[in-house]
Design an enzyme around this catalytic site. Structure first.
Site, PDB file in Angstrom:
ATOM      1  CE1 TYR A  41      39.136  43.992  20.529  1.00 14.25           C
ATOM      2  CE2 TYR A  41      37.986  46.055  20.218  1.00 14.25           C
ATOM      3  CZ  TYR A  41      38.321  44.981  21.017  1.00 14.25           C
ATOM      4  OH  TYR A  41      37.829  44.909  22.299  1.00 14.25           O
ATOM      5  CB  SER A  54      40.478  46.084  29.689  1.00 16.99           C
ATOM      6  OG  SER A  54      39.417  45.285  29.236  1.00 16.99           O
ATOM      7  CG  ASN A  55      39.425  41.696  30.439  1.00 15.04           C
ATOM      8  OD1 ASN A  55      38.258  41.327  30.517  1.00 15.04           O
ATOM      9  ND2 ASN A  55      39.963  42.107  29.291  1.00 15.04           N
ATOM     10  CB  THR A  79      27.900  45.555  11.786  1.00 18.10           C
ATOM     11  OG1 THR A  79      28.579  44.704  12.711  1.00 18.10           O
ATOM     12  CG2 THR A  79      28.760  45.710  10.547  1.00 18.10           C
TER      13      THR A  79
HETATM   14  P1  NAP Z   1      27.912  42.633  22.267  1.00 20.88           P
HETATM   15  O1  NAP Z   1      28.044  44.078  22.046  1.00 20.88           O
HETATM   16  O2  NAP Z   1      27.315  42.133  23.537  1.00 20.88           O
HETATM   17  O3  NAP Z   1      27.084  41.945  21.085  1.00 20.88           O
HETATM   18  C1  NAP Z   1      27.386  42.177  19.739  1.00 20.88           C
HETATM   19  C2  NAP Z   1      26.442  41.332  18.895  1.00 20.88           C
HETATM   20  O4  NAP Z   1      25.091  41.801  19.064  1.00 20.88           O
HETATM   21  C3  NAP Z   1      26.754  41.454  17.414  1.00 20.88           C
HETATM   22  O5  NAP Z   1      26.501  40.193  16.836  1.00 20.88           O
HETATM   23  C4  NAP Z   1      25.734  42.479  16.912  1.00 20.88           C
HETATM   24  O6  NAP Z   1      25.387  42.262  15.563  1.00 20.88           O
HETATM   25  C5  NAP Z   1      24.549  42.164  17.789  1.00 20.88           C
HETATM   26  N1  NAP Z   1      23.721  43.352  18.005  1.00 20.88           N
HETATM   27  C6  NAP Z   1      24.111  44.596  18.346  1.00 20.88           C
HETATM   28  N2  NAP Z   1      23.072  45.418  18.513  1.00 20.88           N
HETATM   29  C7  NAP Z   1      21.961  44.680  18.257  1.00 20.88           C
HETATM   30  C8  NAP Z   1      20.583  44.977  18.264  1.00 20.88           C
HETATM   31  N3  NAP Z   1      20.126  46.186  18.583  1.00 20.88           N
HETATM   32  N4  NAP Z   1      19.711  43.978  17.957  1.00 20.88           N
HETATM   33  C9  NAP Z   1      20.167  42.732  17.630  1.00 20.88           C
HETATM   34  N5  NAP Z   1      21.472  42.393  17.616  1.00 20.88           N
HETATM   35  C10 NAP Z   1      22.363  43.359  17.932  1.00 20.88           C
HETATM   36  O7  NAP Z   1      29.325  41.899  22.118  1.00 20.88           O
HETATM   37  P2  NAP Z   1      30.863  42.288  21.922  1.00 20.88           P
HETATM   38  O8  NAP Z   1      31.172  42.726  20.545  1.00 20.88           O
HETATM   39  O9  NAP Z   1      31.630  41.128  22.475  1.00 20.88           O
HETATM   40  O10 NAP Z   1      31.116  43.495  22.941  1.00 20.88           O
HETATM   41  C11 NAP Z   1      31.014  44.866  22.584  1.00 20.88           C
HETATM   42  C12 NAP Z   1      32.367  45.531  22.503  1.00 20.88           C
HETATM   43  O11 NAP Z   1      33.059  45.422  23.728  1.00 20.88           O
HETATM   44  C13 NAP Z   1      33.336  44.891  21.502  1.00 20.88           C
HETATM   45  O12 NAP Z   1      32.984  45.155  20.169  1.00 20.88           O
HETATM   46  C14 NAP Z   1      34.620  45.504  21.958  1.00 20.88           C
HETATM   47  O13 NAP Z   1      34.715  46.856  21.518  1.00 20.88           O
HETATM   48  C15 NAP Z   1      34.464  45.411  23.471  1.00 20.88           C
HETATM   49  N6  NAP Z   1      35.053  44.174  24.050  1.00 20.88           N
HETATM   50  C16 NAP Z   1      36.160  44.305  24.845  1.00 20.88           C
HETATM   51  C17 NAP Z   1      36.756  43.196  25.407  1.00 20.88           C
HETATM   52  C18 NAP Z   1      37.958  43.378  26.296  1.00 20.88           C
HETATM   53  O14 NAP Z   1      38.650  42.402  26.614  1.00 20.88           O
HETATM   54  N7  NAP Z   1      38.227  44.580  26.734  1.00 20.88           N
HETATM   55  C19 NAP Z   1      36.239  41.903  25.172  1.00 20.88           C
HETATM   56  C20 NAP Z   1      35.083  41.801  24.367  1.00 20.88           C
HETATM   57  C21 NAP Z   1      34.503  42.932  23.833  1.00 20.88           C
HETATM   58  P3  NAP Z   1      25.900  43.207  14.349  1.00 20.88           P
HETATM   59  O15 NAP Z   1      27.387  43.312  14.481  1.00 20.88           O
HETATM   60  O16 NAP Z   1      25.455  42.476  13.150  1.00 20.88           O
HETATM   61  O17 NAP Z   1      25.228  44.553  14.497  1.00 20.88           O
END
Ligand code: NAP
Length: 276
Positions: free
Chosen positions: A52, A140-141, A234
Site C-alpha cells: 500500500y 490472506s486470499n 478516508t
Molecule cells: P471498501 O472498504 O469496500 O470500500 C472503500 C470505498 O468505500 C472507498 O471509496 C470509501 O471512500 C468508500 N466508503 C467508505 N465508507 C463509506 C461510507 N460510510 N459511506 C460511503 N462511502 C464509503 O474497499 P477496499 O478499500 O477495497 O477494502 C477495505 C480494506 O481491505 C482495504 O483498504 C485494505 O486495507 C483491505 N484489502 C485487502 C486486500 C487483500 O488482498 N488482503 C484486498 C483489498 C482490500 P473514502 O475513501 O472516500 O472514504
C-alpha cells in the site's frame, strides 16, 4: 454508545471486530490523519500492507493519536515479491521500521502467489513469531486447501484469513472452516468497494433503521460469528459512519434478506487468485 468508546467484544486472538482499511490512502498527511481520526473515534484495529506504500504514514497516524500503541491491533502484510524466506525476515523488519513499532500484532502473507513457497515462507513467519516481532500470523486470499497446507507447516497458529467478503460475496465455506479451526475471517472490501450502496434491499433495510447502506453492510458482517471487517474510509464522516455499524442491530428478517443476496460477486482481482 458514545463514538469514542472502543468496540466492546473482540474476536478471539484479541482482534477488534471493526478495523480501518488503508489501501489507496497514500497521501502522507491524509493517511496519517485518517488513522489518527479513526483511533480517536474508537477504532483499535488498523490494516495496512507493504504494497500500500503507506506504512510510514500509518505509523505517523498511530503516533499522533491520543491512544496507547499497546491498545492498537496493527496488521500489515508481506507482498508477493518478498515472500522468499530471507526476504520475509528482511522486509518484515523494514515494515516495522516504517511503522515505527517494535512489533506488529498481525503479519499476513498477502497472497499465495509470486515468491510464496509454503515451507520457506512460513518458516520465516515462525521465526518472526518466535522472536516476538510479530504477535500473530495471518494469511490472506487463501482457500481451504491452502489453509490446510499452511497449518500443516506452521508451528504458530493462523489467527486470520483476510478475504474479500460482503453481502454479494458471502464466503460461507471459508467462514465454516475458520470457525472449526479458530481462524477469524477478516472481511476486506466489506462495502464491495461501494457496490453494496446500489442494492435496493440494502437501501430499504437502511431506511428502516435510519442507518446508512454502509452501516447495514458492515452490521451484517459483524453479526456473523468469527468475522471482522476493515472498511477503508478516508475522511471523518465515513470513518464515523462506519463506526456506527457497531450500534446497528439487524433483525432476523434483515439478515435473511441479506443472506439471500450472495451472488459470488468479486470486486478485487476476480481473474487473479487461487480460486480460479
Ligand atoms: P471498501 O472498504 O469496500 O470500500 C472503500 C470505498 O468505500 C472507498 O471509496 C470509501 O471512500 C468508500 N466508503 C467508505 N465508507 C463509506 C461510507 N460510510 N459511506 C460511503 N462511502 C464509503 O474497499 P477496499 O478499500 O477495497 O477494502 C477495505 C480494506 O481491505 C482495504 O483498504 C485494505 O486495507 C483491505 N484489502 C485487502 C486486500 C487483500 O488482498 N488482503 C484486498 C483489498 C482490500 P473514502 O475513501 O472516500 O472514504
Amino acid at each position: 454508545m458514545a463514538q469514542t468508546e472502543p468496540a466492546e467484544e473482540d474476536l478471539s486472538h484479541g482482534m477488534p471486530r471493526l478495523g480501518l482499511g488503508t489501501w489507496q490512502n497514500t497521501d502522507p498527511e491524509q493517511c496519517a490523519e485518517s488513522v489518527r481520526t479513526a483511533l480517536e473515534a474508537g477504532y483499535r484495529h488498523i490494516d495496512t500492507a507493504q504494497a500500500y506504500d503507506n506504512e510510514e504514514y500509518v505509523g505517523d497516524g498511530i503516533a499522533a493519536a491520543d491512544v496507547d500503541r499497546d491498545d492498537v491491533f496493527l496488521a500489515t502484510k508481506i507482498w508477493t515479491t518478498n515472500l522468499a524466506h530471507d526476504d520475509v525476515l528482511e522486509t518484515a523488519k523494514a515494515s516495522l521500521d516504517r511503522l515505527g513499532v517494535d512489533a506488529v500484532d498481525l503479519l499476513y502473507v498477502h497472497w499465495p502467489a509470486g515468491e510464496y513457497d509454503p515451507e520457506g515462507t512460513l518458516a520465516a513467519f515462525d521465526q518472526l513469531y518466535d522472536e516476538g516481532l510479530i504477535r500473530n500470523v495471518g494469511v490472506s486470499n487463501f482457500t481451504p486447501e491452502l489453509l490446510d497446507e499452511a497449518r500443516g507447516i506452521l508451528d504458530a497458529p493462523i489467527v486470520a484469513n483476510q478475504v474479500e467478503c460482503h453481502p454479494l460475496l458471502q464466503q460461507d465455506e471459508l467462514l465454516d472452516y475458520g470457525r472449526e479451526h479458530d481462524i477469524n475471517l477478516v472481511a476486506y472490501s466489506p462495502l464491495a468497494r461501494g457496490a453494496v450502496f446500489d442494492v435496493p434491499e440494502i437501501q430499504e433495510i437502511a431506511e428502516k433503521h435510519d442507518a446508512s447502506p454502509a452501516q447495514v453492510s458492515l452490521a451484517w458482517l459483524l453479526q456473523r460469528d468469527g468475522v471482522a471487517a476493515i472498511p477503508k474510509a478516508t475522511g471523518e464522516a465515513h470513518i464515523r459512519d462506519n463506526w456506527g455499524a457497531l450500534e446497528l442491530e439487524l433483525d432476523d428478517e434483515d439478515v435473511a434478506t441479506i443472506d439471500a443476496l450472495g451472488e459470488g460477486r468479486r470486486e478485487v482481482d476476480p481473474d487473479f487468485g487461487p480460486w480460479n
